[in-house]
Design an enzyme around this catalytic site. Structure first.
Site: not given
Length: 261
Positions: A28, A30
């Site tokens: 991922d 963020d």
């Protein structure tokens, strides 16, 4: 270390050819590779380069490619073997686009406008400490909804995140949308600090896994792995080995422990 246009220099290319072709590590963005909406730090870039000499490396985020470039650099497609924007609805292998899927084609204009109109009416009736602009962002494969508005400053973003955790603004709004549009076949996923994504069921981050079927082992690192978080489905998938982190520093430490020590 890298030649122009993303071609690895000879020594680096040899390393890439020698690495395991059975394993890919997916990240991922963020909260996993960067602070929320922050720029990547050098220690993360160094870790990715070292890791890529051992295994295949990919990233999957809910944002579009332009936002991923802001965070990870203009050469984002050169940092990873696979880059998945909008959960993989826009998918790249190296610099080559593999897939592009549209929510407007899926829903049709009439349903799409009904959904957007409801969101705007709902937001017009709630009061927050601060409201700015860009409450609905139309992306290729999803809608991104932000009660405060995406044009808020970083300090306003940080303050809203705390307010939302305390008052459940996004959770309450998602519940209202689920009730209103239960027959639309949509999923609502809270991610980042200020917004949530709306997309067809099955278009969460597990969508990208269809492009990784050649790998025997798929590791995934994410910070929003709780139910309702935008990393939950891929973290829980039988196809992945999930690693939950809180900060990008956790990601660097865990990767060093597993592959680089």
């Amino acid at each position: 270390r890298w030649a122009r246009m993303g071609e690895p220099v000879v020594g680096e290319k040899r390393k890439l050819e020698e690495r395991s072709k059975d394993v890919i590590v997916l990240f991922d963005v963020d909260g996993t590779l960067t602070k929320a909406r922050g720029k990547v730090t050098q220690d993360v870039l160094d870790m990715l380069e070292q890791l890529r000499a051992k295994v295949y490396v990919g990233m999957v985020g809910g944002s579009d490619l332009s936002k991923q470039r802001e965070q990870l650099g203009d050469n984002v497609l050169d940092l990873f073997d696979y880059a998945f924007s909008e959960n993989g609805l826009v998918a790249y292998k190296g610099r080559e686009m593999m897939n592009e899927t549209s929510i407007s084609d899926y829903l049709g204009e009439a349903k799409l406008q009904k959904l957007i109109n409801f969101v705007l009416r709902y937001l017009s009736d709630i009061e927050l400490p601060v409201k700015r602009g860009t409450f609905v962002e139309f992306r290729k494969g999803m809608l991104n909804v932000s009660p405060i508005g995406r044009s808020c400053s970083q300090s306003e973003r940080d303050a809203y995140e705390k307010y939302d955790l305390e008052h459940g603004i996004r959770k309450t709004m998602v519940a209202a949308l689920q009730k209103e549009f239960e027959d639309f076949g949509l999923t609502y996923s809270i991610g980042g600090q200020i917004s949530f994504d709306v997309f067809p069921k099955g278009w969460d981050k597990t969508y990208c896994l269809q492009f990784l079927e050649d790998f025997k082992e798929v590791h995934f690192f994410g910070d929003k792995t709780f139910k309702g978080g935008n990393d939950h489905e891929i973290y829980e998938s039988e196809r992945t080995i999930g690693h939950a982190v809180v900060t990008y520093e956790d990601t660097v430490r865990e990767c060093a422990k597993l592959w680089l020590s």
